[in-house]
Motif scaffolding. Structure first.
Motif, PDB file in Angstrom:
ATOM      1  N   GLU A 489       0.916  -1.150   0.609  1.00  0.00           N
ATOM      2  CA  GLU A 489       0.170  -0.655  -0.074  1.00  0.00           C
ATOM      3  C   GLU A 489       1.362   1.301  -0.131  1.00  0.00           C
ATOM      4  O   GLU A 489       0.461   2.190  -0.442  1.00  0.00           O
ATOM      5  N   LEU A 490       1.595   1.009   0.787  1.00  0.00           N
ATOM      6  CA  LEU A 490       2.904   1.834   0.653  1.00  0.00           C
ATOM      7  C   LEU A 490       3.486   2.414  -0.206  1.00  0.00           C
ATOM      8  O   LEU A 490       4.018   3.485  -0.799  1.00  0.00           O
ATOM      9  N   GLY A 491       4.129   1.359  -1.344  1.00  0.00           N
ATOM     10  CA  GLY A 491       4.703   1.257  -2.379  1.00  0.00           C
ATOM     11  C   GLY A 491       6.361   1.524  -1.661  1.00  0.00           C
ATOM     12  O   GLY A 491       7.444   2.304  -2.393  1.00  0.00           O
ATOM     13  N   ILE A 492       6.429   0.696  -1.076  1.00  0.00           N
ATOM     14  CA  ILE A 492       7.931   0.908  -0.190  1.00  0.00           C
ATOM     15  C   ILE A 492       8.561  -0.934  -0.096  1.00  0.00           C
ATOM     16  O   ILE A 492       7.592  -1.583  -0.280  1.00  0.00           O
ATOM     17  N   PRO A 493       9.637  -0.670   0.084  1.00  0.00           N
ATOM     18  CA  PRO A 493      10.292  -2.095  -0.272  1.00  0.00           C
ATOM     19  C   PRO A 493      10.050  -2.904   1.475  1.00  0.00           C
ATOM     20  O   PRO A 493       9.769  -1.823   1.863  1.00  0.00           O
ATOM     21  N   ILE A 494       9.571  -4.668   1.493  1.00  0.00           N
ATOM     22  CA  ILE A 494       9.370  -5.169   2.366  1.00  0.00           C
ATOM     23  C   ILE A 494       9.925  -4.910   3.535  1.00  0.00           C
ATOM     24  O   ILE A 494      10.291  -5.041   5.334  1.00  0.00           O
ATOM     25  N   SER A 495      11.290  -4.391   3.127  1.00  0.00           N
ATOM     26  CA  SER A 495      12.413  -4.644   4.367  1.00  0.00           C
ATOM     27  C   SER A 495      12.387  -3.550   5.558  1.00  0.00           C
ATOM     28  O   SER A 495      13.301  -2.919   6.259  1.00  0.00           O
ATOM     29  N   GLN A 496      11.518  -2.189   4.205  1.00  0.00           N
ATOM     30  CA  GLN A 496      11.706  -1.239   5.432  1.00  0.00           C
ATOM     31  C   GLN A 496      10.650  -0.951   6.502  1.00  0.00           C
ATOM     32  O   GLN A 496       9.870   0.165   6.766  1.00  0.00           O
ATOM     33  N   VAL A 497       9.382  -2.585   6.209  1.00  0.00           N
ATOM     34  CA  VAL A 497       8.101  -2.469   7.375  1.00  0.00           C
ATOM     35  C   VAL A 497       9.089  -3.108   7.822  1.00  0.00           C
ATOM     36  O   VAL A 497       9.636  -4.751   8.130  1.00  0.00           O
ATOM     37  N   GLU A 498       8.158  -2.618   9.568  1.00  0.00           N
ATOM     38  CA  GLU A 498       8.426  -3.791  10.348  1.00  0.00           C
ATOM     39  C   GLU A 498       7.435  -4.434  11.565  1.00  0.00           C
ATOM     40  O   GLU A 498       6.349  -3.090  11.164  1.00  0.00           O
ATOM     41  N   TYR A 499       7.341  -5.431  11.520  1.00  0.00           N
ATOM     42  CA  TYR A 499       6.089  -5.886  12.862  1.00  0.00           C
ATOM     43  C   TYR A 499       6.961  -5.801  14.376  1.00  0.00           C
ATOM     44  O   TYR A 499       7.074  -7.185  14.012  1.00  0.00           O
ATOM     45  N   PRO A 500       7.220  -5.775  15.074  1.00  0.00           N
ATOM     46  CA  PRO A 500       7.119  -6.678  16.310  1.00  0.00           C
ATOM     47  C   PRO A 500       6.061  -7.162  16.682  1.00  0.00           C
ATOM     48  O   PRO A 500       5.565  -6.519  16.527  1.00  0.00           O
ATOM     49  N   ASN A 501       6.634  -8.462  17.504  1.00  0.00           N
ATOM     50  CA  ASN A 501       5.638  -8.526  18.096  1.00  0.00           C
ATOM     51  C   ASN A 501       4.459  -7.582  19.294  1.00  0.00           C
ATOM     52  O   ASN A 501       5.362  -7.087  20.172  1.00  0.00           O
ATOM     53  N   PRO A 502       3.789  -7.769  19.511  1.00  0.00           N
ATOM     54  CA  PRO A 502       3.045  -6.987  20.384  1.00  0.00           C
ATOM     55  C   PRO A 502       3.201  -6.771  21.572  1.00  0.00           C
ATOM     56  O   PRO A 502       3.991  -7.637  22.186  1.00  0.00           O
ATOM     57  N   ASP A 503       3.014  -5.335  21.975  1.00  0.00           N
ATOM     58  CA  ASP A 503       3.516  -4.856  23.101  1.00  0.00           C
ATOM     59  C   ASP A 503       2.008  -4.269  23.503  1.00  0.00           C
ATOM     60  O   ASP A 503       1.687  -3.146  23.156  1.00  0.00           O
ATOM     61  N   THR A 504       0.943  -4.650  24.687  1.00  0.00           N
ATOM     62  CA  THR A 504      -0.145  -4.149  25.133  1.00  0.00           C
ATOM     63  C   THR A 504       0.133  -2.832  25.258  1.00  0.00           C
ATOM     64  O   THR A 504      -0.601  -1.535  25.596  1.00  0.00           O
ATOM     65  N   SER A 505       1.255  -2.352  25.515  1.00  0.00           N
ATOM     66  CA  SER A 505       0.829  -0.696  26.239  1.00  0.00           C
ATOM     67  C   SER A 505       1.707   0.401  25.276  1.00  0.00           C
ATOM     68  O   SER A 505       1.905   1.333  25.620  1.00  0.00           O
ATOM     69  N   LYS A 506       1.772  -1.079  23.822  1.00  0.00           N
ATOM     70  CA  LYS A 506       2.126   0.055  22.592  1.00  0.00           C
ATOM     71  C   LYS A 506       1.111  -0.004  22.006  1.00  0.00           C
ATOM     72  O   LYS A 506       1.158   0.603  20.989  1.00  0.00           O
ATOM     73  N   VAL A 507       0.680  -1.216  21.454  1.00  0.00           N
ATOM     74  CA  VAL A 507      -0.270  -1.543  20.646  1.00  0.00           C
ATOM     75  C   VAL A 507      -1.600  -1.438  20.503  1.00  0.00           C
ATOM     76  O   VAL A 507      -1.867  -1.292  21.550  1.00  0.00           O
ATOM     77  N   PRO A 508      -1.974  -0.833  20.123  1.00  0.00           N
ATOM     78  CA  PRO A 508      -3.894  -0.646  19.958  1.00  0.00           C
ATOM     79  C   PRO A 508      -4.063  -2.174  20.141  1.00  0.00           C
ATOM     80  O   PRO A 508      -3.369  -2.887  19.222  1.00  0.00           O
ATOM     81  N   ASN A 509      -5.569  -2.070  19.941  1.00  0.00           N
ATOM     82  CA  ASN A 509      -6.186  -3.508  19.678  1.00  0.00           C
ATOM     83  C   ASN A 509      -6.637  -3.994  19.130  1.00  0.00           C
ATOM     84  O   ASN A 509      -7.853  -3.692  17.992  1.00  0.00           O
TER      85      ASN A 509
END
Ligand code: MTE
Ligand code: MOS
Length: 739
Positions: A489-509
């Motif tokens: 969607e953003l038109g960027i390389p996948i190497s520039q996307v990060e998906y960290p393991n969720p942490d409830t203090s940082k991520v929305p539900n």
């Protein structure tokens, strides 16, 4: 074909390398070495009363923390659908292995000493172990369509059958594990789980503290299959309580035996079918009665049951139907979520019953299916009219062609005839089944979830877009698929996307990772969040349009700071579901699967070997075809295991008969048939790039196709699974069924 750069391409899994070389850190690597070790004293009886809990004064109790029900700071339930799973048995014991006392100590040896220093005096009661005779209702649903009595009155023929399925153990590679660490007023939990916000909610309620005081982080999870949907809430609460009381980190890790003996299994089931037919094989009415064994507490059974009933007529058009579904309580460890979520039980009964009808009519099981197939324009018994999106015919036609089903049936028949003449023990068979799976939560579930996702840029490193969501990767590939969606969607390389393991203090539900909803629904919201990010960027920096994303981000940052985007799933107008009448749009997208299983049966050893499996799937859009195919193959093998060799029983004390993988065999790659999978796409407007859920679908139809192949090979009609050697032997002896 499409202009997509990533969608539809088999991008290698982002976690693949670290997992392949053993660099990926799991709970067992991450829990601090200084942590105390948690354990539980459990009930050895299935039902009864606790008279006394005695602590041996000879043990030095300053060396351990000890928690009983009397010590709980707030409620005595693990928050799930219903508050009926006690954190610890108080006065009443409802299942064997139920936790009675929690303990933690500095090492395993001291913990074991502490365990031995506890004596629980109980008064045993008669447990309910046989769910078929349990009168304790957990829940029930009913669906009625048309006039079933008229259908039976006018029928040329009525066929009945009763089908049973057994327990299934998830047998994920990694056992359950959780560790907790008090930090000031806060408590931080980490572990192996599917649903960080479920654990969060359960711990918040158990500690009765403000939500922000509890932080839950998912560690890389070595398989869940539904088994880490509900149970981590139990273990999370236990570990948090121990860590709070100890005032130091506590880890609670299950070895295989504790995991197998104490955690959830797939619900055993019994399903009765009664079908009204015309002489030509047209089904005019179906009465179905489903019973699931819930075990001693509700866990997910209410929704598992709901999914069972909604999938009960499978891929067929049934104008008159009366379906009852009931889950009952027993005094066994609670059963819970397992890939397929009640659908494998329903589809097993249905597809076996279609084969039963074929047998009675002396008809070809394929022709019978074609005659009654659901097509566009038909409705489900719960009133959802399918004007489009029904692919049962498409996948069936394809699988028949690719598997050469019709010729093979003849070929195998001849093979078996020759084998009999030669007195050779080998028989060959071919079986067929159809399955469907509604993606995402049932009914208004997705509407009520308000799935939220945030994406943001990170200016400190070399320009990374981070996805913030609570969805987990447990091996199914969400950690690759969601970044693919964002990068596309953003038109960027996948190497520039990060998906960290969720942490409830940082991520929305963004909701739990269940119900095959992640790619379809969370993926959709990830894409919306990216669109929101682009809109914000283009408004401030119009020249960023046309591919200059990161230079745009840089310009944006100078004026407005870090660029982000957010989205919340918004209910789609015009689609309603009524929980009272059980009518409406149960799911906004169904995926469809047809399969042909070929198997070899050895009549000396009664061993069944699936040799080839041809599968056709319609999945909306294959975001990543290799990963999608992997889901189909893995899920199918899991279904063949359930159908053929995975056997778990109960002892007279209400415990599982084995806590060892040596006593519960699951298929390995060596037991795997050759797979030949074809993917078809009929994009669904409600899923990310048209995708529908496929994580569970392959589990749904494997067992009946396996059983049908055995029937075709030997003439033995299995009405229950697993079809162990003993069962097959008894069928062949009893009916002298061999052709
Ligand atoms: N595949 C692997 N490798 N490991 C798993 O634990 N869980 C299954 C399925 N496939 C599972 C898996 C279950 S139970 C579900 S609900 C779906 O993946 C979740 O997939 P999703 O990402 O589409 O939500
Ligand atoms: Mo899957 S059984 O919905 O975790």
């Amino acid at each position: 074909m499409s202009d997509y750069k990533l969608i539809g391409k088999s991008v290698p899994r982002l976690d693949g390398y670290t997992k392949a070389v053993g660099d990926r850190m799991f709970f067992a690597d991450l829990a601090p070495r200084c942590a105390w070790i948690g354990g539980a004293v459990r009930s050895s009886i299935a039902a009864g009363k606790i008279k006394k809990i005695l602590k041996d004064p000879k043990f030095d109790w300053s060396k351990a923390v000890c928690i009983t029900a009397a010590d709980l700071p707030a409620v005595n339930y693990v928050a799930m659908i219903r508050p009926d799973y006690p954190i610890l048995a108080d006065k009443e014991i409802i299942f064997a292995t139920q936790g009675i006392v929690l303990l933690a100590a500095c090492d395993k040896k001291t913990l074991d000493e502490a365990k031995r220093a506890i004596t629980v005096e109980t008064e045993e009661a008669e447990p309910i172990l046989d769910f078929e005779n349990s009168t304790k209702n957990l829940d029930q649903y009913k669906i009625v369509r048309g006039d079933i009595n008229a259908a039976f009155n006018k029928a040329d023929l009525i066929v009945e059958g009763t089908y049973r399925t057994g327990y299934q153990e998830h047998a994920y590679l990694e056992n359950h594990g959780m560790w907790a660490m008090p930090e000031g007023d806060n408590i931080i939990l980490e572990g192996s789980m599917q649903c960080p916000y479920y654990v969060h909610n359960a711990v918040v309620q158990a500690l009765n503290c403000p939500p922000e005081k509890v932080i839950v982080r998912q560690n890389a999870t070595g398989g869940g299959f539904g088994g880490k949907e509900d149970y981590p809430s139990v273990l999370g609460v236990w570990t948090a309580l121990l860590a709070k009381k100890a005032g130091k980190p506590v880890k609670f890790s299950y070895d295989r035996e504790e995991d197998m003996l104490c955690t959830t299994k797939r619900h055993p089931s019994k399903t009765y079918h009664k079908t009204a037919l015309k002489r030509d094989g047209t089904i005019t009415g179906m009465e179905i009665d489903i019973i699931l064994d819930g075990g001693a507490a509700t866990t997910m059974s209410k929704v598992v049951l709901s999914r069972s009933i909604l999938h009960a007529t499978g891929c067929y058009n049934i104008e008159n139907a009366k379906i009852n579904a009931r889950a009952v309580f027993t005094n066994t460890p609670p059963n819970g979520a397992f890939r397929g979520f009640g659908v494998p039980q329903s589809i097993f009964a249905l597809e076996r019953h279609i084969d039963q009808i074929a047998k009675v009519l002396n008809a070809d099981p394929l022709e019978l299916r074609i005659k009654n197939l659901m097509r566009n324009g038909h409705s489900f018994p719960y009133g959802q009219k399918m004007t489009s999106g029904v692919s049962a015919g498409l996948v069936l036609e394809d699988v028949i062609k690719r598997s050469d089903y019709r010729n093979k049936r003849v070929e195998f028949f001849e093979f078996n005839e020759k084998a009999k003449q030669k007195n050779s023990p080998k028989r060959r068979g071919i079986g067929l089944s159809l399955a469907l799976h509604g993606g995402g939560f049932t009914g208004s579930g997705e509407d009520n979830m308000h799935t939220k996702v945030r994406v943001e840029t990170d200016l400190s490193s070399s320009y990374i877009v981070t996805i913030l969501a609570s969805s987990t990767d447990m091996g199914q590939g969400a950690g690759t698929v969601l970044p693919m969606i964002a990068a596309e969607e953003l038109g960027i390389p996948i190497s520039q996307v990060e998906y960290p393991n969720p942490d409830t203090s940082k991520v929305p539900n963004s909701g739990p990772t269940v119900a095959s909803r992640t790619t379809m629904y969370v993926g959709y919201v990830v894409r919306e969040a990216c669109k929101n990010m682009l809109a914000r960027l283009y408004e401030a920096v119009p020249e960023a349009k046309g591919g200059a994303f990161f230079s745009g981000v840089e310009k944006y940052a100078k004026k407005h700071g870090k660029l982000f985007g957010e989205a919340v799933y918004t209910p789609v107008p015009g689609y309603t579901w009524d929980d009272e009448t059980y009518q409406g749009t149960a799911y906004k997208g169904y995926s469809w699967l047809a399969q042909v299983v070929e198997a070899e049966v050895d009549l000396d050893t009664y061993e069944i070997t699936p040799t080839k499996s041809t599968i056709s799937v319609e999945l909306g859009k294959a975001i990543n075809p290799v990963l999608a195919t992997g889901q189909i193959e893995g899920g199918s093998l899991q279904a063949y295991g359930w159908a053929g060799i995975e056997e778990m029983g109960l002892t007279s004390e209400g415990k599982y008969t084995t806590g060892k993988l040596s006593g519960y065999t699951i298929p390995t790659t060596l037991d795997s048939p050759r797979f030949d999978v074809a993917l078809f796409e009929d994009p669904c407007e409600f899923g990310a790039f048209g995708a529908k859920g496929i994580g569970e679908l392959p589990m749904d139809g494997g067992a009946p196709a396996f059983a049908a192949a055995v029937e075709n090979a030997t003439g033995a009609f299995a009405e229950r699974i697993p079809i162990t050697g003993e069962y097959l032997f008894s069928l062949l002896e009893e009916g002298k069924a061999e052709r």
